[in-house]
Design a protein around this motif. Structure first.
Motif: not given
Length: 278
Positions: A200, A203, A211, A257
């Motif tokens: 995160q 990102k 992700k 995922e």
């Protein structure tokens, strides 16, 4: 619920329970003998001991346990030293505020893992492996790891993602390992939280299109760390193909995922060996 009722209910589910005990009569005698000495506070401990007699199996050999713990300790040494070196750089590397606090927190967790594993090894009669000398540039592969915030977070993500898969890959070897298995799984889940948070952070700084979880075998970093992600693209679990299972619209990306894959000892050692100074 009284102990007699507890025993009867267990027997309804597992009629062979009494055969794994010395005898039901002996077990009942043990319970009756406690009498008034068995307080309410002591009941969970006594019941746990009784069930251990009924279901207890030999765990992994001590030598194997020590090897696994020292393997985990080496990985934790790596992570703890990595964050310690980053924290020492101060705001010259990690921005003040929430980023610096997050890295400090993660570093503290890794230091706690080191302390726990060393204590567990010594209390079990083993000898903790010595802390290696580390080269966090990986022989020059990441020359700016402690001067470039983006590179630092990329390496941090790789370490955390690798740590998650490393614990998963060897957890099965600690089956019947009791508290050690529980502790290993507890560390495993914390490493996963670290990985998600570092992702995160990357990102938020546009350091990668990542992700909190892994899609396929995409690292979001590049080929230089691909070994840490190979195998994550699996879409079959326990022989069942998850893609479009049960008529649901489930893509290969979503199927990959939804499950994490472990890494073998040899795979992990190959990944981290460039970071260990010769």
């Amino acid at each position: 619920m009284q102990f007699n009722n507890i025993i009867r209910e267990i027997q309804q589910v597992d009629p062979e329970m009494t055969e794994r005990m010395s005898t039901r009569r002996k077990a009942m005698k043990e319970i009756a003998g406690m009498g008034a000495k068995l307080t309410l506070a002591a009941m969970p401990l006594f019941l746990g001991s009784l069930l251990k007699k009924a279901y207890g199996q030999s765990g992994p050999a001590q030598g194997a346990v020590m090897e696994i713990l020292n393997y985990a300790l080496t990985l934790e040494y790596l992570e703890a030293a990595f964050y310690e070196a980053a924290i020492a750089k101060g705001t010259a590397l990690v921005p003040a505020g929430a980023p610096a606090m997050a890295i400090k927190t993660i570093g503290d967790h890794e230091t706690a893992h080191v302390a726990f594993l060393r204590s567990a090894i010594m209390s079990s009669g083993g000898t903790p492996v010595n802390k290696p000398q580390f080269d966090f540039t990986a022989g020059g592969t990441f020359p700016d790891v402690f001067t470039n915030y983006g590179t630092f977070l990329a390496v941090a993500q790789t370490f955390e993602d690798t740590g998650v898969r490393a614990y998963k890959g060897r957890a099965a070897e600690l089956v019947n390992g009791g508290d050690l298995l529980t502790a290993a799984l507890n560390i495993h889940s914390v490493e996963a939280r670290h990985a998600a948070h570092i992702r995160q952070m990357r990102k938020a700084n546009s350091f990668g299109d990542v992700k909190p979880w892994i899609t396929g075998k995409d690292s979001g970093i590049g080929a230089v760390v691909q070994a840490s992600y190979d195998g994550e693209e699996l879409t079959t679990q326990a022989g069942v193909n998850i893609v479009n299972i049960g008529g649901q619209n489930i893509s290969a990306a979503a199927a990959s995922e939804a499950f994490d894959e472990g890494l073998t000892k040899d795979q992990v050692l190959a990944i981290v060996s460039p970071f260990i100074a010769q």
